[in-house]
Design a protein around this motif. Structure first.
Motif, PDB file in Angstrom:
ATOM      1  N   ARG A  91       0.787  -1.216  -0.078  1.00 49.24           N
ATOM      2  CA  ARG A  91       0.023  -0.026  -0.046  1.00 49.24           C
ATOM      3  C   ARG A  91       1.015   1.060  -0.102  1.00 49.24           C
ATOM      4  NH1 ARG A  91      -4.291   1.575   4.310  1.00 49.24           N
ATOM      5  NH2 ARG A  91      -5.541   3.123   3.278  1.00 49.24           N
ATOM      6  N   ARG A  92       0.634   2.130  -1.006  1.00 47.99           N
ATOM      7  CA  ARG A  92       1.714   3.187  -1.310  1.00 47.99           C
ATOM      8  C   ARG A  92       1.362   4.265  -0.256  1.00 47.99           C
ATOM      9  NH1 ARG A  92       4.136   3.968  -6.179  1.00 47.99           N
ATOM     10  NH2 ARG A  92       4.168   5.938  -6.043  1.00 47.99           N
ATOM     11  N   ASN A  93       2.594   4.954   0.061  1.00 46.76           N
ATOM     12  CA  ASN A  93       2.800   5.932   0.920  1.00 46.76           C
ATOM     13  C   ASN A  93       3.333   7.268   0.510  1.00 46.76           C
ATOM     14  OD1 ASN A  93       2.418   7.152   3.687  1.00 46.76           O
ATOM     15  ND2 ASN A  93       4.585   6.581   4.254  1.00 46.76           N
ATOM     16  N   ILE A  94       3.221   6.871  -0.701  1.00 41.55           N
ATOM     17  CA  ILE A  94       3.859   8.370  -1.672  1.00 41.55           C
ATOM     18  C   ILE A  94       3.001   8.523  -2.643  1.00 41.55           C
ATOM     19  CG2 ILE A  94       6.216   8.191  -0.926  1.00 41.55           C
ATOM     20  CD1 ILE A  94       6.657   6.568  -3.648  1.00 41.55           C
ATOM     21  N   GLU A  95       2.887   9.814  -3.281  1.00 40.68           N
ATOM     22  CA  GLU A  95       2.110   9.932  -4.501  1.00 40.68           C
ATOM     23  C   GLU A  95       3.152   9.659  -5.861  1.00 40.68           C
ATOM     24  OE1 GLU A  95      -0.891  10.862  -4.723  1.00 40.68           O
ATOM     25  OE2 GLU A  95      -1.243  11.653  -2.863  1.00 40.68           O
ATOM     26  N   PRO A  96       2.640   9.374  -6.928  1.00 42.97           N
ATOM     27  CA  PRO A  96       1.102   9.354  -7.023  1.00 42.97           C
ATOM     28  C   PRO A  96       0.527   8.010  -6.453  1.00 42.97           C
ATOM     29  CG  PRO A  96       2.426   8.541  -9.061  1.00 42.97           C
ATOM     30  CD  PRO A  96       3.184   8.882  -8.024  1.00 42.97           C
ATOM     31  N   ARG A  97      -0.943   8.131  -6.463  1.00 41.34           N
ATOM     32  CA  ARG A  97      -1.783   6.918  -6.011  1.00 41.34           C
ATOM     33  C   ARG A  97      -1.594   6.635  -4.635  1.00 41.34           C
ATOM     34  NH1 ARG A  97      -5.993   6.853  -8.602  1.00 41.34           N
ATOM     35  NH2 ARG A  97      -6.215   4.375  -8.785  1.00 41.34           N
ATOM     36  N   LYS A  98      -1.227   7.702  -3.637  1.00 42.67           N
ATOM     37  CA  LYS A  98      -0.771   7.289  -2.385  1.00 42.67           C
ATOM     38  C   LYS A  98      -2.170   6.521  -1.671  1.00 42.67           C
ATOM     39  CE  LYS A  98       0.441   9.281   2.320  1.00 42.67           C
ATOM     40  NZ  LYS A  98       1.051  10.678   2.696  1.00 42.67           N
ATOM     41  N   GLY A  99      -1.828   5.752  -0.892  1.00 46.80           N
ATOM     42  CA  GLY A  99      -2.923   4.772  -0.132  1.00 46.80           C
ATOM     43  C   GLY A  99      -3.544   3.512  -1.020  1.00 46.80           C
ATOM     44  N   PHE A 100      -3.014   3.565  -2.368  1.00 47.11           N
ATOM     45  CA  PHE A 100      -3.499   2.408  -3.205  1.00 47.11           C
ATOM     46  C   PHE A 100      -2.398   1.474  -3.335  1.00 47.11           C
ATOM     47  CE2 PHE A 100      -5.976   6.069  -4.548  1.00 47.11           C
ATOM     48  CZ  PHE A 100      -7.394   5.464  -5.146  1.00 47.11           C
ATOM     49  N   TRP A 101      -3.063   0.141  -3.525  1.00 44.70           N
ATOM     50  CA  TRP A 101      -2.086  -1.050  -3.514  1.00 44.70           C
ATOM     51  C   TRP A 101      -1.242  -1.297  -4.900  1.00 44.70           C
ATOM     52  CZ3 TRP A 101      -1.469  -3.726   0.894  1.00 44.70           C
ATOM     53  CH2 TRP A 101      -2.261  -3.552   1.755  1.00 44.70           C
ATOM     54  N   THR A 102       0.027  -1.574  -4.848  1.00 41.82           N
ATOM     55  CA  THR A 102       0.593  -2.132  -5.891  1.00 41.82           C
ATOM     56  C   THR A 102       1.366  -3.295  -5.704  1.00 41.82           C
ATOM     57  OG1 THR A 102       2.270  -0.926  -7.508  1.00 41.82           O
ATOM     58  CG2 THR A 102       2.642  -0.580  -5.083  1.00 41.82           C
ATOM     59  N   LEU A 103       2.241  -3.759  -6.796  1.00 46.25           N
ATOM     60  CA  LEU A 103       3.279  -4.684  -6.831  1.00 46.25           C
ATOM     61  C   LEU A 103       4.429  -3.907  -6.190  1.00 46.25           C
ATOM     62  CD1 LEU A 103       2.580  -6.694  -9.695  1.00 46.25           C
ATOM     63  CD2 LEU A 103       2.486  -7.675  -7.505  1.00 46.25           C
ATOM     64  N   PRO A 104       5.502  -4.524  -5.541  1.00 52.81           N
ATOM     65  CA  PRO A 104       6.780  -3.651  -5.313  1.00 52.81           C
ATOM     66  C   PRO A 104       7.490  -3.480  -6.498  1.00 52.81           C
ATOM     67  CG  PRO A 104       6.832  -5.895  -4.457  1.00 52.81           C
ATOM     68  CD  PRO A 104       5.625  -5.855  -4.934  1.00 52.81           C
ATOM     69  N   ALA A 105       7.639  -2.163  -6.864  1.00 52.20           N
ATOM     70  CA  ALA A 105       8.356  -1.582  -8.267  1.00 52.20           C
ATOM     71  C   ALA A 105       8.942  -0.033  -7.651  1.00 52.20           C
ATOM     72  CB  ALA A 105       7.498  -1.798  -9.237  1.00 52.20           C
ATOM     73  N   GLY A 106       9.787   0.214  -8.622  1.00 52.63           N
ATOM     74  CA  GLY A 106      10.209   1.660  -8.811  1.00 52.63           C
ATOM     75  C   GLY A 106      11.178   1.665  -9.989  1.00 52.63           C
ATOM     76  N   PHE A 107      11.834   2.966 -10.084  1.00 55.43           N
ATOM     77  CA  PHE A 107      12.688   3.168 -11.036  1.00 55.43           C
ATOM     78  C   PHE A 107      13.898   2.669 -10.760  1.00 55.43           C
ATOM     79  CE2 PHE A 107       9.741   7.008 -11.114  1.00 55.43           C
ATOM     80  CZ  PHE A 107       9.391   6.830 -12.410  1.00 55.43           C
ATOM     81  N   MET A 108      14.351   2.055 -12.164  1.00 54.64           N
ATOM     82  CA  MET A 108      15.659   1.380 -12.065  1.00 54.64           C
ATOM     83  C   MET A 108      16.726   2.413 -12.111  1.00 54.64           C
ATOM     84  SD  MET A 108      16.896  -0.833 -15.559  1.00 54.64           S
ATOM     85  CE  MET A 108      18.782  -1.350 -15.584  1.00 54.64           C
ATOM     86  N   GLU A 109      18.065   1.984 -11.458  1.00 53.44           N
ATOM     87  CA  GLU A 109      19.211   2.846 -10.787  1.00 53.44           C
ATOM     88  C   GLU A 109      19.922   2.365 -11.930  1.00 53.44           C
ATOM     89  OE1 GLU A 109      19.019   5.563  -9.314  1.00 53.44           O
ATOM     90  OE2 GLU A 109      17.366   4.693  -7.738  1.00 53.44           O
ATOM     91  N   LEU A 110      20.991   3.514 -12.365  1.00 54.59           N
ATOM     92  CA  LEU A 110      22.281   3.514 -13.307  1.00 54.59           C
ATOM     93  C   LEU A 110      23.140   2.198 -12.302  1.00 54.59           C
ATOM     94  CD1 LEU A 110      23.040   6.920 -14.382  1.00 54.59           C
ATOM     95  CD2 LEU A 110      22.179   4.932 -15.645  1.00 54.59           C
ATOM     96  N   GLY A 111      23.847   1.455 -13.248  1.00 50.58           N
ATOM     97  CA  GLY A 111      24.676   0.427 -12.653  1.00 50.58           C
ATOM     98  C   GLY A 111      24.047  -0.728 -11.965  1.00 50.58           C
ATOM     99  N   GLU A 112      22.740  -1.172 -12.314  1.00 48.15           N
ATOM    100  CA  GLU A 112      22.220  -2.085 -11.802  1.00 48.15           C
ATOM    101  C   GLU A 112      21.499  -2.847 -13.027  1.00 48.15           C
ATOM    102  OE1 GLU A 112      19.300  -1.266  -8.584  1.00 48.15           O
ATOM    103  OE2 GLU A 112      18.140  -0.333  -9.756  1.00 48.15           O
ATOM    104  N   THR A 113      21.065  -4.334 -13.244  1.00 51.37           N
ATOM    105  CA  THR A 113      20.533  -4.984 -14.122  1.00 51.37           C
ATOM    106  C   THR A 113      18.679  -4.690 -13.945  1.00 51.37           C
ATOM    107  OG1 THR A 113      20.228  -6.930 -13.080  1.00 51.37           O
ATOM    108  CG2 THR A 113      22.221  -6.640 -14.458  1.00 51.37           C
ATOM    109  N   THR A 114      17.839  -5.156 -14.809  1.00 52.40           N
ATOM    110  CA  THR A 114      16.687  -5.006 -14.355  1.00 52.40           C
ATOM    111  C   THR A 114      16.251  -5.801 -13.279  1.00 52.40           C
ATOM    112  OG1 THR A 114      16.130  -6.639 -16.237  1.00 52.40           O
ATOM    113  CG2 THR A 114      15.947  -4.148 -16.800  1.00 52.40           C
TER     114      THR A 114
END
Length: 181
Positions: free
Chosen positions: A61-84
């Motif tokens: 359950r997201r604690n940040i915008e966008p869509r704070k309070g909604f449910w999601t799979l754990p995910a986020g922006f990929m960083e430089l220096g890492e594989t997907t």
């Protein structure tokens, strides 16, 4: 098509850029009239997992915008220096505090209007102990019948879950490529 990441100033010298098609190119770019640097804006990769424990999936359950309070799979922006895959595992740890074993790429979702590509990996949870980070209000397991379908944060998550549940009983998982229009 213009995205919110439109460049207005040259990152090399700070001069206000021109938006035009450079020689030997086929689309508009930010071109510096002073130092001639061409800035390319490419899609961002969002990486995450579809973590499973038996018949249950882990949602956050997201604690940040966008869509704070909604449910999601754990995910986020990929960083430089890492594989997907490394990025997906890192995001799962950061958002859910979940320990996982990766099981392969499952979904590639092209979110063209947002300038993003979402990649989800299937993952097996190694325990049911979670330690959510600050971006997550709550991390918990759901049976298919308990999924808060009306409170999912993103269409990419809904489509990934729908495909997973449609294939789960067969045990045969394809890699899905979907265009979100």
């Amino acid at each position: 098509m213009h995205f919110s990441r439109r460049i207005e100033h040259c990152p090399m010298c700070g001069t206000r850029v021109d938006h035009r098609i450079p020689d030997d190119d086929n689309r508009e770019r930010a071109v510096c009239p002073a130092c001639h640097h061409i800035q390319y804006v490419n899609p961002l990769n969002v990486v995450g997992t579809l973590p499973v424990w038996g018949e249950q999936v882990l949602l956050c359950r997201r604690n940040i915008e966008p869509r704070k309070g909604f449910w999601t799979l754990p995910a986020g922006f990929m960083e430089l220096g890492e594989t997907t895959e490394e990025g997906a595992a890192r995001e799962t740890d950061e958002e859910a505090g979940a320990q996982i074993e990766m099981q392969g790429l499952y979904a590639v979702l092209n979110v063209v209007h947002a300038g993003q590509v979402h990649l989800f990996y299937r993952a097996r949870l190694l325990s049911t102990e979670f330690n959510p980070g600050p971006e997550t209000m709550e991390a918990r397991l759901f049976h298919q019948s308990e999924i808060p379908w009306g409170d999912l944060a993103f269409r990419t998550v809904k489509l990934t879950l729908e495909r997973y549940f449609a294939e789960r009983d067969s045990g045969q998982f394809d890699v899905h490529c979907v265009d979100i229009t």
